[in-house]
Design a protein around this motif. Structure first.
Motif, mmCIF file in Angstrom:
data_model
loop_
_atom_site.group_PDB
_atom_site.id
_atom_site.type_symbol
_atom_site.label_atom_id
_atom_site.label_comp_id
_atom_site.label_asym_id
_atom_site.label_seq_id
_atom_site.Cartn_x
_atom_site.Cartn_y
_atom_site.Cartn_z
ATOM 1 N N VAL A 29 -3.815 4.238 11.623
ATOM 2 C CA VAL A 29 -5.103 4.891 11.432
ATOM 3 C C VAL A 29 -4.863 6.082 10.507
ATOM 4 O O VAL A 29 -4.014 6.931 10.800
ATOM 5 N N GLY A 30 -5.578 6.142 9.408
ATOM 6 C CA GLY A 30 -5.377 7.245 8.476
ATOM 7 C C GLY A 30 -6.221 7.092 7.240
ATOM 8 O O GLY A 30 -7.320 6.545 7.280
ATOM 9 N N ARG A 31 -5.690 7.584 6.128
ATOM 10 C CA ARG A 31 -6.386 7.516 4.849
ATOM 11 C C ARG A 31 -5.459 6.911 3.801
ATOM 12 O O ARG A 31 -4.265 7.178 3.799
ATOM 13 N N TRP A 32 -6.027 6.115 2.916
ATOM 14 C CA TRP A 32 -5.294 5.491 1.840
ATOM 15 C C TRP A 32 -4.670 6.556 0.954
ATOM 16 O O TRP A 32 -5.287 7.578 0.651
ATOM 17 N N ASP A 33 -3.428 6.334 0.551
ATOM 18 C CA ASP A 33 -2.726 7.280 -0.318
ATOM 19 C C ASP A 33 -1.983 6.490 -1.379
ATOM 20 O O ASP A 33 -0.936 5.919 -1.114
ATOM 21 N N ARG A 34 -2.534 6.457 -2.577
ATOM 22 C CA ARG A 34 -1.922 5.666 -3.648
ATOM 23 C C ARG A 34 -0.555 6.199 -4.037
ATOM 24 O O ARG A 34 0.303 5.462 -4.477
ATOM 25 N N GLU A 35 -0.317 7.520 -3.900
ATOM 26 C CA GLU A 35 0.970 8.102 -4.302
ATOM 27 C C GLU A 35 2.130 7.626 -3.441
ATOM 28 O O GLU A 35 3.218 7.383 -3.933
ATOM 29 N N THR A 36 1.897 7.519 -2.130
ATOM 30 C CA THR A 36 2.975 7.098 -1.233
ATOM 31 C C THR A 36 2.900 5.613 -0.892
ATOM 32 O O THR A 36 3.784 5.092 -0.233
ATOM 33 N N GLY A 37 1.803 4.973 -1.296
ATOM 34 C CA GLY A 37 1.643 3.565 -0.973
ATOM 35 C C GLY A 37 1.237 3.336 0.474
ATOM 36 O O GLY A 37 1.472 2.275 1.020
ATOM 37 N N SER A 38 0.625 4.339 1.104
ATOM 38 C CA SER A 38 0.146 4.211 2.483
ATOM 39 C C SER A 38 -1.185 3.474 2.476
ATOM 40 O O SER A 38 -2.163 3.947 1.896
ATOM 41 N N PHE A 39 -1.194 2.285 3.096
ATOM 42 C CA PHE A 39 -2.399 1.479 3.182
ATOM 43 C C PHE A 39 -2.692 1.209 4.660
ATOM 44 O O PHE A 39 -2.286 0.187 5.197
ATOM 45 N N PRO A 40 -3.360 2.143 5.339
ATOM 46 C CA PRO A 40 -3.596 1.969 6.780
ATOM 47 C C PRO A 40 -4.525 0.795 7.078
ATOM 48 O O PRO A 40 -5.435 0.494 6.292
ATOM 49 N N HIS A 57 -2.284 9.287 10.529
ATOM 50 C CA HIS A 57 -2.806 10.108 11.614
ATOM 51 C C HIS A 57 -2.355 9.624 12.995
ATOM 52 O O HIS A 57 -1.865 10.391 13.805
ATOM 53 N N ALA A 58 -2.561 8.339 13.241
ATOM 54 C CA ALA A 58 -2.253 7.766 14.559
ATOM 55 C C ALA A 58 -1.942 6.288 14.377
ATOM 56 O O ALA A 58 -2.162 5.718 13.311
ATOM 57 N N VAL A 59 -1.435 5.688 15.441
ATOM 58 C CA VAL A 59 -1.197 4.255 15.423
ATOM 59 C C VAL A 59 -1.740 3.677 16.732
ATOM 60 O O VAL A 59 -1.626 4.297 17.784
ATOM 61 N N ILE A 60 -2.368 2.505 16.623
ATOM 62 C CA ILE A 60 -2.855 1.780 17.803
ATOM 63 C C ILE A 60 -2.151 0.437 17.827
ATOM 64 O O ILE A 60 -2.187 -0.316 16.857
ATOM 65 N N ARG A 61 -1.483 0.157 18.960
ATOM 66 C CA ARG A 61 -0.781 -1.120 19.129
ATOM 67 C C ARG A 61 -1.598 -1.982 20.099
ATOM 68 O O ARG A 61 -1.901 -1.554 21.203
ATOM 69 N N CYS A 62 -1.915 -3.186 19.652
ATOM 70 C CA CYS A 62 -2.750 -4.094 20.436
ATOM 71 C C CYS A 62 -2.001 -5.376 20.770
ATOM 72 O O CYS A 62 -1.315 -5.941 19.913
ATOM 73 N N SER A 63 -2.147 -5.809 22.012
ATOM 74 C CA SER A 63 -1.648 -7.121 22.432
ATOM 75 C C SER A 63 -2.727 -7.749 23.301
ATOM 76 O O SER A 63 -3.762 -7.139 23.559
ATOM 77 N N LEU A 64 -2.493 -8.966 23.765
ATOM 78 C CA LEU A 64 -3.467 -9.607 24.658
ATOM 79 C C LEU A 64 -3.643 -8.813 25.942
ATOM 80 O O LEU A 64 -4.719 -8.807 26.530
ATOM 81 N N VAL A 69 -2.280 4.001 22.143
ATOM 82 C CA VAL A 69 -2.531 4.862 20.997
ATOM 83 C C VAL A 69 -1.474 5.958 20.973
ATOM 84 O O VAL A 69 -1.035 6.431 22.030
ATOM 85 N N ARG A 70 -1.051 6.330 19.771
ATOM 86 C CA ARG A 70 -0.053 7.388 19.607
ATOM 87 C C ARG A 70 -0.446 8.246 18.414
ATOM 88 O O ARG A 70 -0.671 7.724 17.321
ATOM 89 N N ASP A 71 -0.544 9.546 18.605
ATOM 90 C CA ASP A 71 -0.739 10.467 17.494
ATOM 91 C C ASP A 71 0.586 10.572 16.742
ATOM 92 O O ASP A 71 1.654 10.550 17.357
ATOM 93 N N LEU A 72 0.526 10.681 15.430
ATOM 94 C CA LEU A 72 1.741 10.732 14.619
ATOM 95 C C LEU A 72 2.032 12.144 14.110
ATOM 96 O O LEU A 72 2.581 12.318 13.031
ATOM 97 N N GLY A 73 1.663 13.155 14.917
ATOM 98 C CA GLY A 73 1.896 14.533 14.505
ATOM 99 C C GLY A 73 0.842 15.012 13.524
ATOM 100 O O GLY A 73 1.112 15.860 12.682
ATOM 101 N N SER A 74 -0.370 14.488 13.656
ATOM 102 C CA SER A 74 -1.459 14.832 12.741
ATOM 103 C C SER A 74 -1.823 16.312 12.837
ATOM 104 O O SER A 74 -1.627 16.954 13.865
ATOM 105 N N LEU A 75 -2.367 16.828 11.764
ATOM 106 C CA LEU A 75 -2.734 18.235 11.702
ATOM 107 C C LEU A 75 -3.920 18.561 12.612
ATOM 108 O O LEU A 75 -3.912 19.575 13.314
#
Length: 115
Positions: A29-40, A57-64, A69-75
């Protein structure tokens, strides 16, 4: 065969009502960043008019069976059900009907099992 439909539905702001589907596995979960190649998987760039969402910003892991959810140290933080800010680098269980706040955007968590 059982399938699961999981999504985040934006509750506020100019994009209110917009649905962000989640896939099985890891969803950044975040915002696209062409400089770093981050494609959330959940790209909030177009609805984050105040730039309160971190690129990663965060990551959500889904299974059946579960969602985490985990925050990634977002501001500007991640909050679950209007509780205290989530501790970075710790997983929290997420369920359908929960409210997830990412920066200043509020989402309803939708979780439907079929089959």
């Amino acid at each position: 065969m059982e399938s699961v439909e999981i999504s985040l539905i934006l509750q506020n702001g100019t994009g209110a009502g917009k649905e962000f589907p989640l896939r099985q596995g890891t969803n950044l979960v975040g915002r696209w960043d062409r400089e770093t190649g981050s494609f959330p998987e959940v790209d909030l760039d177009e609805v984050d008019v105040d730039a309160k969402i971190s690129r990663k910003h965060a990551v959500i892991r889904c299974s059946l069976d579960s969602m985490l959810v985990r925050d990634l140290g977002s501001l500007n933080g991640t909050f679950l059900n209007r509780s205290e800010q989530l501790d970075p680098e710790r997983d929290y269980p997420l369920s359908g009907g929960d409210e997830l706040i990412v920066g200043n955007l509020i989402f309803a968590v939708r979780h439907n099992k079929n089959g």
